[in-house]
Motif scaffolding. Structure first.
Motif, short mmCIF file in Angstrom:
data_model
loop_
_atom_site.label_atom_id
_atom_site.label_comp_id
_atom_site.label_asym_id
_atom_site.label_seq_id
_atom_site.Cartn_x
_atom_site.Cartn_y
_atom_site.Cartn_z
N GLU D 60 0.82 -1.21 0.00
CA GLU D 60 0.00 0.00 0.00
C GLU D 60 0.86 1.27 0.00
O GLU D 60 0.47 2.30 -0.52
CB GLU D 60 -0.95 0.00 1.20
N SER D 61 2.05 1.16 0.62
CA SER D 61 2.94 2.32 0.69
C SER D 61 4.32 1.82 1.10
O SER D 61 4.47 0.69 1.58
CB SER D 61 2.45 3.31 1.75
N TYR D 62 5.32 2.67 0.94
CA TYR D 62 6.66 2.31 1.36
C TYR D 62 6.68 2.02 2.86
O TYR D 62 7.22 1.00 3.31
CB TYR D 62 7.65 3.45 1.04
#
Lengths: 292, 292, 292, 292
Positions: D60-62
């Motif tokens: 979903e994100s870093y």
């Protein structure tokens, strides 16, 4: 819309009631937190150490039954299974020895110090059977034979209840509730595989049913590795999985000469195979620090 | 290898024997080419013109049963179903009125000129039930209650045998064989949906089972559109499909006030819905040039 | 408890949102009340009169395809199916003629005035295939090949979408939504049987899916009687049931010499069997007052 | 009859050929007796010591990915899973970050020393993906996306192939054969539950598929305990069963904050739950004398 929301609130209320109802089942953990332990012939099923129930698919003769009993007894085990009333797909297949079979079981059990488990298929057989058996087995095909469940619930004998071929876990739990609702709480559940599209095995062992049943109910749970797989080569790995996942024991079929067995000849273990199976299980349990 | 080939030839021989054995089933078309016709209260089930069996899921009272019977009778139909012994998932659900329910059925049936079909769930109920019912229904959960099948086979009453929830067609045929093997050939088969992964319907109507059963056996075959779908909106289309594929008739549930029914409230038709259903079926059959 | 009730009210609200979301599907009846009609080569699929799509499982040669096309064309029908890219369980089975097969289909289609339907199995084949085919078929194994669905949605060709082997009706509808969400509303749904435990048929024809799909979506619905049954003897009765229950048409496989077919040899009709099948269907539809 | 016997002998011969054909599969134990070991980032999958593959359902994100990677890396593990291309039932559900997600995975993997496993859903994505991932995952919905299997077979990257939702074991093995037939033998099989009627779990974990796959093929076999059960409370018992029955490892989903996950929020473990899960597995394996 507001109307819709009220409708849904009403539905929720119904659902809540349903959930509350579920809580009230006598077999539920919510009713009784402690594990139920069923004691048969000195074996305490559900007390931590795995229980093993071996024996022939069907009682065919005194000699055949005695040979298996001897092998079981040599291992220090205390229970034996054997079918006298056999539910068979075709009316022309071997239907079991009936009362004669129960008598053999009792005689052999007494000689070798084994408690005997045998399937009863109709309430009318129950009374006479009670003199001969230590555990009333109710088979997969009869899991929703409600009159039989109620009749078993009115006895004081332990009941081994097998999951139906296509029964949901919820239906299985409710079937046990039929027994306990009549006053008998000596119930052992048995996962024995469910019917799916997969043809590599006779049924599909629903292994995750074991922890679900242990969570939802306070009853001991066995796994029948013979009927769930229908394959001799899968008995040992499935038995290990059953113990690892938390089952209270394992059932498997043993016959002195599987090739000539009158039923289930493809899946029963011979006595040397049984010895090997049990040695491997002991090694597994020793590693896994389970005492037997 | 030669050894392997011989092994396979031997297996084929076994398979052949099995096939021959199958041929010998008394319910098989190979044993009897002509269709079996079961006559109940003047209705000839299996003689070409579709048979309809309507009625409430459960007999709840004289009034409730009589209202449905009146609606059935007004249509010129001759059979009614109604449950007195209800097999229910939970022991705390309404279990039916039992013998009292059978008495109501008989009384109502007599008043409106209807033959009555009711489920019997255990051999012990059979004797007393025979005085009250015209057809012994054996339900899906009891399709492999072999003692019940044998007991029904020993009577002279027609038997309506429903397919089990997860029974193969082969197991269904063998269940019928249990009945006929005891001397009773007045058997009607009923497809009522099988359990699958699909959740849009209560069960999955296995419509192709109908032509298979008609080919393999000489028995009449009905389709229960209520239990197979569990949805009122699917009753009419499924009934049309059943007739089109060659079923000998259709079963469906009707209740004067489905919303307050003690069981199956989501799927029973009200009397106006029933009227509409039957009108549409008559139109369908008229188009299709089937007389009723 | 109050807390519990609030929790359930919150859950209901979520559920409501979900239901509202469902309403918004572009394939839903709620979005568009009128039936979608898909016109292919002058055939109006979904306009009341049943559509028939016949043809060989796989295009094997010009001659084989032409023989079937001739038989179809003689009946005044306008569509033909034929596989060029064949999804096969084993990599060593006949995989279809690929682009060569599409060229044969186009040539034969042009000669006999037939629109052609052929399965595309991966987006990369789509561009070149569009020159040769009139309908993009997306097969059961690819029902959730979402990149393929999206690619088909970006074309202007009609898409025949088959239900997956174990897809729920809800998943099937959502797969169609992938196509329509990219702008292509020329979609035909096809029920082709689902995978169940029953072995008497290759799959189980879920006939009640037809009225459910007709209610839930505005798309035309066909029934593939070949793949759902896998048995030649069931094609005719299942086709009747499909029409009676409200399907917009029927698909079935025809091969000039099924015994030597490179795939599906057990279930394709020969040309004389096809003639007989179609005559019987016409008689059925005439009775049933359906024009073709 | 003699004719019949000859017919059956002929059939046996065909069956024999089929069996011989089966023997010839490149994935078969009959072709290669020794276990295939797949080495990824120093982890030797299939060499006796269990492999664990943890990670979020979707990247979903870093930050989200890095938090999970850190937890994995702290345990000394070497592999991480994370979805960038997400096959979702509805086109309106979160579809994954695509290439952006793969870039995050690579960056995070490099930072924490983890090999990354990510699902590829169509051949067209494969080329670009190869720069970012260490293992090509082919998901359940694409198990019979044969063009994808062939494309993965033409790379030199290890392939993690998941069993289809309703695939037979035989179909699963043949899907692997598509990959190996193109030259890539770095294949890991993954049992992830099959679709059945039971609703207590998302799918039914077919645990006995593990020993069957180990017998029939020389490939390593993992068990995905997240997708097979869909229930956080069953992850640990099912992982134990998987190891006990002989699986080469276990996959499970971990998310820093499951409640807000964009997919599979009901079934992912939080990081503290993951720590507890892994501690218990280590204890189990220590007892069971498996080193990790």
């Amino acid at each position: 819309t507001v109307e819709h929301i009220f409708k849904e609130i009403f539905k929720s209320a119904l659902k809540l009631q349903e959930t509350d109802h579920k809580k009230e089942l006598l077999v539920s953990r919510k009713q009784k937190k402690e594990d139920t332990i069923v004691t048969i012939n000195g074996e305490t099923v559900g007390q931590g150490s795995p229980t093993f129930v071996f024996g022939p698919c069907a009682v065919e003769s005194y000699e055949q039954t005695a040979l298996v009993a001897e092998a079981i007894s040599h291992k220090g085990l205390k229970l034996m299974r054997g079918g006298a009333y056999k539910p068979r797909t075709s009316p022309y297949d071997f239907q079991g020895l009936g009362l004669e079979g129960l008598k053999i079981l009792k005689e052999v059990g007494a000689k070798y110090g084994l408690g005997v488990v045998s399937e009863i298929v109709t309430p009318a057989h129950l009374d006479e059977a009670l003199d001969y058996i230590d555990v009333i087995q109710i088979g997969a095909r009869n899991m929703q034979n409600f009159e039989l469940l109620k009749a078993a619930g009115e006895t004081k004998k332990p009941v081994l209840l097998k999951r139906g071929l296509a029964a949901t876990i919820d239906e299985f739990i409710n079937a046990a509730e039929y027994i306990i609702s009549k006053g008998n709480d000596q119930i052992i559940l048995c996962e024995r595989g469910i019917r799916t599209y997969e043809k590599a095995t006779r049924n599909t062992l629903d292994i995750s049913a074991v922890p679900i049943l242990k969570q939802e109910t306070h009853l001991p749970v066995l796994v029948d590795v013979t009927h769930s797989t229908g394959r001799r080569d899968l008995l040992l790995p499935c038995a290990k999985a059953a113990i690892a996942i938390g089952a209270d024991g394992v059932m498997a079929e043993v016959h002195p000469d599987p090739a000539v067995a009158l039923s289930d000849s493809q899946q029963q273990m011979s006595i040397p195979q049984f010895d090997e199976f049990y040695n491997q299980m002991q090694q597994f349990m020793k590693n896994y620090q389970i005492e037997k």
